[in-house]
Write an enzyme that holds these catalytic residues in place. Structure first.
Site, PDB file in Angstrom:
ATOM      1  N   GLU A 297     -57.916 -35.753 -90.451  1.00 35.61           N
ATOM      2  CA  GLU A 297     -57.093 -35.128 -91.482  1.00 35.61           C
ATOM      3  C   GLU A 297     -57.704 -35.499 -92.814  1.00 35.61           C
ATOM      4  OE1 GLU A 297     -55.194 -34.954 -94.380  1.00 35.61           O
ATOM      5  OE2 GLU A 297     -53.165 -35.511 -93.711  1.00 35.61           O
TER       6      GLU A 297
ATOM      7  N   GLU B   4     -59.616 -32.047-104.889  1.00 33.01           N
ATOM      8  CA  GLU B   4     -58.403 -32.845-104.707  1.00 33.01           C
ATOM      9  C   GLU B   4     -58.397 -34.005-105.690  1.00 33.01           C
ATOM     10  OE1 GLU B   4     -55.874 -34.495-100.904  1.00 33.01           O
ATOM     11  OE2 GLU B   4     -58.021 -34.913-100.948  1.00 33.01           O
TER      12      GLU B   4
END
Length: 491
Positions: free
Chosen positions: A250, A385
């Site tokens: 992830e 991000e």
């Protein structure tokens, strides 16, 4: 200050090197603990213990009902000690203690969920073309699992890996983030108390480039589960190829939050804040890309800025605090550079964009909630991000344009759609390339629902039944009850 140890083969031990690491509170930079600092040699010892426990121990063949009972016991112990765990989590991460208390409820729920479904996966009988035969599919443990967890939700992310691995009969070596290990250490004390046999669950403290690298390359490790940054994830994929390990990755997201003009305005404004500013935006699923229909854009931004400017920063243990600090000085610098990049790219800074001036916050790693408008998808601040309290606002005119903007990313972890038009909402989510999409909601997860991403947000799923399957191998067994020669090569 007592040095906190790692847990290998049922024993609490110091690192071979004797090295230690100071753990600090990001609110004031005070040292809150000293932990032993492991390296490759400690990781190898833990892997050896896990390999022995799997290959020669009883855990893989222990009845699933018994493994489920032990995992239930871990949940009981977490509930018993949830206040201690919540306080440790807030000291370690800086988040509000109310957030951490909620995390502990969720964590106990994860262990409870897997304890309950672990013994329901007994395989199935399938039809066979061979007369007088039985054909069945069974699920067996993968083997030795390397588990690497992040610093933002240390124990929550650990629970997503520990519970399914244990209930399916695997053995494991966990490496928590070196800067937030305290609740993971505590939960391994509870794992020991619950009666997990020696060597089944091992904890190694240390850095990613030493301990994490050994887990990734060691051929005695059968699976790597990693939650963290995309660049590290790519390195793990390459390293794991040495013995073709199973992978569950992830790797974060840059998550769109689409608001249509027909949405409930006040709710959408409130939830746009909730989507980002919990834990100072240090959430992989944070809805940092706010995509607003043009007809309400200016009004929406004005209302959002007014609310954001009232967010109370402070000590996570103060009841009035709504947002704590960033995790470290290094990460604070990263967020500052990200904001400067946004300015240089032409985005309009409408609030925040700096450290707070409050003298009470000067010793912590605080950064003001920040909003940029005039953002476009060719900007780094829209694509990269940030992992901080930053919202970038884009605008759209048509439904298709909103979908195109949302999908214009290398990531595909999560997204949201706000509208009172049910049909429009379903049209949008059907076209959004993300592992989780919320309609009139954001950042909601629970143990029953799978979690993971499309595209470069990762491989595999955690939580739900799919999270259990990540830790199993599927085997087909055909039993001929009346074998006869076929004499293909003569009798």
């Amino acid at each position: 200050m007592t040095i906190k140890k790692m847990f290998i083969d049922g024993k609490w031990i110091h690192a071979n090197s004797g090295e230690t690491r100071s753990i600090i509170n990001p609110f004031n930079q005070e040292e809150i603990a000293t932990v032993t600092e492991g390296d490759q040699s400690d990781a190898k010892a833990a892997i050896t213990a896990a390999r022995k426990a799997f290959d020669k121990g009883d855990w893989p063949s222990t009845p699933t009902t018994e493994r489920s009972r032990i995992v239930h016991k871990i949940a009981d112990l977490i509930e018993r000690d949830q206040e201690e765990l919540a306080e440790l989590e807030s000291l370690d991460t800086g988040k509000t203690v109310e957030e951490s208390r909620g995390d502990m409820v969720d964590i106990a729920g994860v262990f409870r969920y897997y304890a309950e479904i672990g013994d329901k996966n007994g395989g199935e009988i399938i039809s066979s073309p061979i007369p007088n035969s039985v054909s069945k599919v069974v699920h067996e443990p993968v083997g030795v699992c390397g588990q690497i967890t992040p610093w933002n939700y240390p124990l929550l992310q650990a629970s997503w890996k520990l519970a399914p691995a244990l209930v399916t009969g695997n053995t494991l070596v966990m490496k928590p983030s070196e800067i937030t290990p305290l609740t993971t250490i505590k939960v391994f004390e509870l794992i020991e108390e619950a009666g997990v046999p020696a060597g089944v669950a091992n904890l190694v403290l240390g850095a990613g480039h030493t301990v994490g690298a050994e887990l990734s390359t060691n051929v005695d490790v059968d699976l790597i589960s990693f939650t963290g940054g995309i660049e590290t994830g790519k390195k793990i994929m390459q390293a794991a190829s040495v013995n073709v390990k199973k992978l569950a990755l992830e790797l974060g997201g840059k998550n769109p939050n689409i608001v249509f003009a027909d949405a409930d305005f006040n709710t959408a404004v409130d939830q746009a804040m909730n989507a980002v500013f919990f834990h100072a935006g240090q959430i992989c699923s944070a809805g940092t890309r706010l995509i607003v229909e043009e007809s309400i854009h200016d009004k929406f931004v004005e209302a959002l800025v007014e609310r954001v400017n009232n967010i109370k920063l402070g000590n996570g243990f103060d009841k009035d605090t709504q947002m704590g600090p960033l995790i470290s000085a290094e990460h604070l610098t990263k967020v500052e550079k990200y904001v400067e990049t946004g300015k240089q790219e032409g985005a309009k800074l409408v609030t925040g964009g700096r450290r707070p001036e409050d003298p009470a916050l000067q010793n912590g790693f605080f950064y003001l909630p920040t909003i940029f408008t005039n953002c476009t998808t060719d900007m780094h601040i829209v694509q990269d991000e940030a992992f901080g309290p930053i919202i970038t606002v884009e605008k759209f005119q048509t439904e298709q344009e909103a979908i195109n903007l949302a999908n214009d990313s290398i990531y595909g972890l999560a997204g949201g759609v706000w509208t009172n038009d049910i049909v429009k909402a379903e049209r949008c989510v059907a076209k959004m390339r993300m592992g989780t999409v919320w309609i009139n909601e954001f950042n909601v997860y629970f143990p029953h629902a799978p979690w993971g991403g499309f595209k470069q947000s990762g491989i595999g799923r955690e939580l739900g039944k799919l999270g259990l399957e990540e830790y199993t191998e599927t085997k087909h067994i055909l039993h001929n009850m009346n074998p006869e020669p076929i004499n293909w090569f003569g009798d």
